[in-house]
Design a protein around this motif. Structure first.
Motif, PDB file in Angstrom:
ATOM      1  N   THR A   1      -1.192  -3.023   9.167  1.00 30.99           N
ATOM      2  CA  THR A   1      -0.296  -1.960   8.710  1.00 30.99           C
ATOM      3  C   THR A   1       0.677  -1.571   9.831  1.00 30.99           C
TER       4      THR A   1
ATOM      5  N   ASP B   1       1.278  -3.832   1.219  1.00 34.08           N
ATOM      6  CA  ASP B   1       0.121  -3.805   2.120  1.00 34.08           C
ATOM      7  C   ASP B   1      -1.170  -3.941   1.304  1.00 34.08           C
ATOM      8  N   ASP B   2      -2.127  -4.643   1.865  1.00 35.79           N
ATOM      9  CA  ASP B   2      -3.467  -4.778   1.259  1.00 35.79           C
ATOM     10  C   ASP B   2      -3.404  -5.365  -0.144  1.00 35.79           C
TER      11      ASP B   2
END
Ligand code: ADP
Ligand code: MG
Length: 454
Positions: free
Chosen positions: A152, A215-216
């Motif tokens: 991140t 993200d993720d």
């Protein structure tokens, strides 16, 4: 007007003093916390300064709640050009800040604060190249690595860099959870409104970008409709040469529930991994954190820093957490004990998670809920009732109840002394809502995966 009225009354200014000295003053500009005030030609700057500077500063602080510097200027003051430049600069700073904020970025996550080591130098170089030439080098850029290793941080660094160097570029950073929840909402609203406008708004938001960072991505996986929509978003951006950056806990080939067509696309660009830092890098990260957070004043002994770097190995968030915990323990003791290895071992005790047989405890659940929502543990245990705190609190109650066999009463005590019925109400509410509210259910299942990674 309110400030000078206050000044007039508090200092008992006569009508003539007020209309001669104060009323003609004009605010030239306010830059950060300095107010520049123009004094008109007929009055003396020196006189006004001597007599009114202090009272005026006090009144400004009283009315606005902020302390401002006050600088009086004559109309032919030589500093005016300089002040204009300062104003332009401050304005630009404000603008780029709000662009970064709009893009959902943490101001602390930049390339400047990122420590490069053998574990991340490839991912770092790839990220910097993409930041310098978005859409031109590696597209997509796929970053993967374990929890707390800097994915991140790197993604935000790329976004900050692009916004700073090309403020006109449209940059959007989201987690895959946000993408999924917004898609669910758009689909639902599109249905009830009987039109497609919710969906077209959603598509505008995600497609109308120069740079999209997700993200993720592991958390959208397994959801067919989301993968379908993401597939179209990806194609739209990619064919128009827009940059896509994705992060995940695993490389594409190891994500089992990922549709083949997405896997292929993720492999089109560059895949870079981040692994756990070695001892030297861990030391460098701790030193950097001491510098950035201005912790030098605590004079943390070298052997204590080495002790932390030796014992916290697999998660940089835990490395930083140990240092924070150490300082917190030191302050809690009213600085009576010294910062030494004994205190450090106490700090480490409740931070290090033995990865493999990590026990699911109320503490662990609360930690993860706190991090997921960005709400502090103190707030989660408080009695605050605003929804951005009480919903995460109720989710914590629900998860503690369903993932551990803690009795309602003990959950209440654990959460800062809530009574049994409050906990029951929270647990019941979330139990019901996860069956009816699709976005809540998505969020809860993501948090469960974070607590219990398969
Ligand atoms: P991830 O997204 O991989 O789970 P994060 O990017 O959230 O990890 O990083 C966890 C914490 O560790 C953040 O506070 C981040 O600033 C810090 N961190 C990670 N890598 C580095 C690094 N190389 N240098 C400095 N800080 C780092
Ligand atoms: Mg992350």
């Amino acid at each position: 007007q309110e400030i000078i009225e206050h000044l007039r009354i508090e200092h008992g200014l006569s009508n003539v003093s007020f209309s001669t000295w104060i009323q003609p003053l004009k605010v030239y500009d306010v830059i950060e916390t300095t107010v520049f005030i123009l004094v008109n030609m007929n009055a003396s700057v020196e006189y006004i300064e001597k007599k009114y500077l202090l009272p005026l500063k006090v009144c400004i602080a009283e009315i606005t709640g902020t302390e401002y510097e006050v600088i009086f200027l004559s109309e032919d003051d030589e500093r005016i050009d300089e002040i204009q430049n300062m104003a332009i600069e401050a304005n630009q700073k404000k603008k780029s800040k709000s662009a970064a904020e709009k893009a959902g970025l943490n101001p602390k996550y930049t390339f400047d604060t990122f420590v490069v080591g053998g574990n991340n130098n490839f991912a770092h170089a790839a990220s910097l190249a993409v930041a310098e030439s978005p859409g031109e080098v590696y597209n997509p850029l796929f970053l993967y690595g374990g929890v707390g290793l800097g994915k991140t941080h790197l993604m935000h660094s790329i976004a900050h860099f692009i916004l700073e160097n090309s403020p006109k570029k449209k940059v959007l950073y989201v987690t895959s959870e946000t993408f999924t929840n917004e898609l669910i909402d758009a689909l639902k609203n599109g249905k009830t409104a009987g039109n497609e406008s919710a969906m077209s708004k959603f598509r505008d938001k995600y497609r109308n970008n120069d740079v999209l960072l997700i993200d993720d991505i592991q958390f959208i996986i397994g959801k067919e409709s989301t993968q379908e929509e993401f597939f179209h978003t990806f194609n739209h951006l990619h064919t128009s040469g827009k940059q896509i950056i994705i992060s995940s806990d695993k490389p594409p080939k190891d994500i089992e529930t990922l549709e083949a067509r997405l896997r292929t696309r993720f492999e089109w660009g560059l895949i870079a991994d981040i692994s756990a830092p070695n001892y030297e890098t861990r030391m460098a990260i701790l030193q950097k954190k001491i510098e950035l957070d201005k912790l030098e004043k605590y004079n943390i002994p070298q052997d204590v820093i080495e002790y932390i770097a030796t014992n916290v190995k697999t998660n940089i968030r835990e490395l930083e957490g140990s240092l924070n915990k150490l300082i917190a323990l030191y302050k809690l003791n009213n600085n009576a004990t010294e910062i030494d290895i004994t205190l450090a071992s106490e700090a480490l005790k409740d931070i290090i998670s033995s990865k493999n047989n990590r026990e699911v405890t109320p503490e662990l659940i609360l930690d993860i809920v706190s991090e997921h929502f960005g709400v502090s543990i103190v707030d989660l245990k408080s009695n605050k009732r605003n929804a951005d705190i009480s919903t995460p609190r109720q989710i914590a109650m629900y998860l503690i109840r369903s993932m551990t066999d803690t009795p309602l009463k003990s959950i209440g005590i654990f959460l800062g002394g809530k009574d049994h019925s409050t906990v029951k109400h929270g647990v019941d509410k979330i139990t019901k809502e996860v069956t009816t509210d699709e976005t809540l259910s998505n969020t809860v299942s993501i948090i469960k995966k974070k607590i219990n990674p398969a």
